[in-house]
Scaffold this motif. Sequence first.
Motif, PDB file in Angstrom:
ATOM      1  N   SER A 127       0.827  -1.206   0.000  1.00 42.72           N
ATOM      2  CA  SER A 127       0.000   0.000   0.000  1.00 42.72           C
ATOM      3  C   SER A 127       0.862   1.256   0.000  1.00 42.72           C
ATOM      4  CB  SER A 127      -0.967   0.007   1.188  1.00 42.72           C
ATOM      5  OG  SER A 127      -0.267   0.028   2.402  1.00 42.72           O
ATOM      6  N   LYS A 142       2.184   1.774  -3.522  1.00 48.80           N
ATOM      7  CA  LYS A 142       1.128   2.291  -4.398  1.00 48.80           C
ATOM      8  C   LYS A 142       0.934   3.788  -4.175  1.00 48.80           C
ATOM      9  CE  LYS A 142      -1.552  -1.947  -4.913  1.00 48.80           C
ATOM     10  NZ  LYS A 142      -2.824  -2.614  -4.579  1.00 48.80           N
ATOM     11  N   LYS A 143       0.970   4.214  -2.911  1.00 44.92           N
ATOM     12  CA  LYS A 143       0.836   5.638  -2.609  1.00 44.92           C
ATOM     13  C   LYS A 143       1.998   6.421  -3.204  1.00 44.92           C
ATOM     14  CE  LYS A 143      -1.464   4.881   1.802  1.00 44.92           C
ATOM     15  NZ  LYS A 143      -1.303   4.957   3.256  1.00 44.92           N
ATOM     16  N   LYS A 164       3.782   5.633  -5.803  1.00 45.37           N
ATOM     17  CA  LYS A 164       3.634   5.656  -7.253  1.00 45.37           C
ATOM     18  C   LYS A 164       2.623   6.723  -7.678  1.00 45.37           C
ATOM     19  CE  LYS A 164       2.612   2.642 -11.169  1.00 45.37           C
ATOM     20  NZ  LYS A 164       2.189   1.304 -11.570  1.00 45.37           N
ATOM     21  N   LYS A 165       1.504   6.832  -6.953  1.00 48.81           N
ATOM     22  CA  LYS A 165       0.491   7.849  -7.264  1.00 48.81           C
ATOM     23  C   LYS A 165       1.059   9.254  -7.069  1.00 48.81           C
ATOM     24  CE  LYS A 165      -3.619   5.142  -6.190  1.00 48.81           C
ATOM     25  NZ  LYS A 165      -4.766   4.984  -5.300  1.00 48.81           N
TER      26      LYS A 165
END
Length: 104
Positions: free
Chosen positions: A85, A88-89, A91-92
């Motif tokens: 998670s 993913k954060k 990457k965003k």
Amino acid sequence: MILIPIRCPHCQNANICRNGRTSTGKQRYICKNPECPYKTFTLEVHPYYGSRKEVKEKITAMAVNGSGIRDTARTLKISPVTVLSELKKTKKNRKCESKVTSSA
């Protein structure tokens, strides 16, 4: 015997009583002040190690250096789900930053 005065962390009232235990075994207290916004509280506050800022920075650094998700989780002693998670954060956030810099 040593008595440690305990105060409500919300209203600083000293009129409190013990009120059982949480599901993790921590002592729960209840504030007797009727104006207190929170009635119950615990003194022991230990947030999850994986939510600390320095751990999140280590996750990103290890990913850049080629460490896998399971390896990172094992090394930092956190859940692989937390590692995923956080990546993913990250990457965003990088996509948002690249859009801002390319449009400028």
